[in-house]
Structure formats: structure tokens, C-alpha cells
Design a protein around this motif. Structure first.
Motif, short mmCIF file in Angstrom:
data_model
loop_
_atom_site.label_atom_id
_atom_site.label_comp_id
_atom_site.label_asym_id
_atom_site.label_seq_id
_atom_site.Cartn_x
_atom_site.Cartn_y
_atom_site.Cartn_z
N ARG A 29 0.83 -1.21 0.00
CA ARG A 29 0.00 0.00 0.00
C ARG A 29 0.87 1.26 0.00
O ARG A 29 0.56 2.24 -0.68
N ILE A 30 1.98 1.24 0.75
CA ILE A 30 2.81 2.43 0.93
C ILE A 30 3.71 2.70 -0.28
O ILE A 30 3.69 3.80 -0.86
N TYR A 31 4.50 1.71 -0.68
CA TYR A 31 5.53 1.96 -1.68
C TYR A 31 4.99 2.29 -3.07
O TYR A 31 5.55 3.15 -3.76
N PRO A 32 3.91 1.66 -3.54
CA PRO A 32 3.35 2.11 -4.82
C PRO A 32 2.94 3.59 -4.80
O PRO A 32 3.09 4.29 -5.80
N ASP A 33 2.44 4.07 -3.67
CA ASP A 33 2.11 5.49 -3.56
C ASP A 33 3.36 6.35 -3.64
O ASP A 33 3.37 7.41 -4.27
N LEU A 34 4.44 5.91 -2.98
CA LEU A 34 5.69 6.66 -3.04
C LEU A 34 6.24 6.71 -4.46
O LEU A 34 6.85 7.71 -4.87
#
Length: 274
Positions: A29-34
């Protein structure tokens, strides 16, 4: 091609983080947003986890085969009903019930509300502290052969908390196992076995949503990510089992807390959308 490159990266993240007590669903969830790719969705996350569970099946195939055979024989041969492997089969089934029931009952909430980065950042920190306390104060007095019905159910209830991204399926189960006095390797092995029905079941259940409104990836990238997660996950299992025989979970605790703080700061400052 961009989708396939992203799939390889996401499969790598899944394989690296599924078995470590740091929450693979949070990382997906976090890294694709980054990276600016957006949320890959709960369906994609659940399906590529099948790859890492296939790695568990391959790595522990002898144990799984022995347990399955003993459990099936216990259904028709009374003398096998008290067999240790047959009982382990029942413990895995009983421990899997909470996450299955809650996963079905809370499906809509899990796929929407629970994927908020506010929740994920908070659970990374809170459950990281819980893992640290469990590892610090847990007694190393129980081997995997001492698992009983009560302990299996308690670890199953802990595993169900992983329906919230950021909790970590392995982290929650390990924490409960350590609080119950199990050795790190024993708690880790049971966490691997306990995850098999839940993860494969969830992945198969979500197959119908590939692709879908909440899943930006089609079948091709999803299959690629699943294969990558299988290969990487197999290597991580072997490494982690060696690690926990001599070392604590402290590095994972520190990583969870730092990542959780960073996520909350990025969301609070508007760098990431919650």
C-alpha cells in the motif's frame, strides 16, 4: 510494459515482506504510492500472496504431507485421533477460523476503510511495540510440539488482526506465540503453517476481481508478480528460520516504528494522500 515492471517490483516487495513481521500488505500500500503508481488494491494484494504461500508449501512439504495424511487417517481410524500430527491438522484448522470468518464479514471495510495510510502508519508502530514487548518478555520454554487447542485458537485470533494492513500476519501470530512462551523458531514455524489456509483461500476468493474496479492490474502483471513473490519468498523463509534461531526480532521492531512514523509524517504533511 510499465505494468509488468511494476508487477515485478511489487512481487519482489511481497516476497521480501510476507514472512517478516513487518506487514506485506502495508508495504504494497505504501511503496506504490511513493512511486506514484497508486494503490494496487486489496484483490491484487491477496492474489499475489498465493505465490508466497506456494513457497511455504514447497519448503515445508514434508511436514505438510505428514500432517495432512495423519489428519485424514484420523477421520476414519480411531487410533490416529490422538496422533500429534493429526492434532496439528486440527489446530491449523481451528486457528484459521477467526481470519476466515472476519475476512468474509468485514470484506468491504477491509478493501476500503482499512487501507487508509493513517491506519497503516499507526498499526505499524503499535504492533511493532507489541512485537518488541512479546519478544523481550516471552519465555523460551515451549517447542512447536507443545501447541494445544487453546494456544492455536489464540494465535489464530492474533492472525485475524492482520486483516488490517500494517498489523502483519506473521508479526501478530509471532507476538502471541512469544507471549504464550514459545521459542522463536516454534512460533515462526506455526505462523507459516497457520497462514496457508487463510492466505490461499483469500487469494482464490479474490481471483474474480482480477481485473476489477479496485485493481488496476490485469491477469498478465498479476501472474508475473505472483511468480516473483514465490521465488523471493522461498529464499526469505530459509533465511528467516536461520535468523530466529540465534537473534531477536529487534531490527524488525525498529524498522516498523520508523516506517510508521515516516508514513504518518508524509500523510500529515500532504506528501501522500491517506
Amino acid at each position: 510494459m510499465a505494468d509488468f515492471f511494476q508487477a515485478v517490483v511489487l512481487g519482489l516487495i511481497q516476497g521480501l515482506t510476507e514472512f517478516l513481521p513487518i506487514s506485506s500488505s502495508a508495504h504494497l500500500r505504501i511503496y506504490p504510492d511513493l512511486f506514484g503508481w497508486g494503490d494496487p488494491g486489496a484483490a491484487f494484494t491477496a492474489v499475489i500472496q498465493i505465490g508466497t504461500e506456494l513457497a511455504v508449501l514447497l519448503y515445508f512439504w514434508k511436514d505438510i504431507w505428514r500432517i495432512a495424511v495423519a489428519w485424514l487417517r484420523s477421520l476414519v481410524q480411531p487410533e490416529f485421533r490422538g496422533h500429534r500430527d493429526a492434532l496439528m491438522g486440527w489446530y491449523i484448522i481451528v486457528g484459521s477460523v477467526p481470519i476466515v470468518v472476519l475476512g468474509i464479514a468485514l470484506k468491504d471495510v477491509i478493501e476500503k476503510d482499512f487501507r487508509s495510510l493513517w491506519i497503516i502508519g499507526t498499526t505499524l508502530i503499535v504492533l511493532g511495540v507489541v512485537l518488541g514487548l512479546a519478544d523481550r518478555f516471552g519465555r523460551n520454554e515451549k517447542e512447536i510440539g507443545r501447541i494445544g487447542l487453546r494456544d492455536a485458537l489464540l494465535m489464530g485470533l492474533a492472525q485475524a488482526l492482520a486483516l488490517i494492513p500494517g498489523v502483519s500476519r506473521s508479526g501478530a501470530t509471532l507476538s502471541m506465540g512469544r507471549f504464550l512462551g514459545y521459542e522463536r523458531e516454534a512460533a515462526t514455524r506455526f505462523a507459516f503453517l497457520l497462514a496457508i489456509p487463510a492466505v490461499i483461500g483469500a487469494g482464490v476468493f479474490e481471483l474474480k476481481d482480477i481485473p476489477g474496479e479496485t485493481n488496476p492490474y490485469g491477469w498478465g502483471p498479476t501472474i508475473v508478480a505472483t511468480v516473483v513473490s514465490f521465488v523471493v519468498g522461498y529464499a526469505v523463509i530459509a533465511w528467516l528460520l536461520r535468523w530466529v534461531t540465534t537473534r531477536s526480532y529487534a531490527p524488525f521492531v525498529a524498522y516498523r516504528v520508523v516506517l510508521g512514523v515516516v508514513v504518518l509524517v508524509l500523510v500529515g504533511t500532504g506528501v501522500l494522500a491517506s
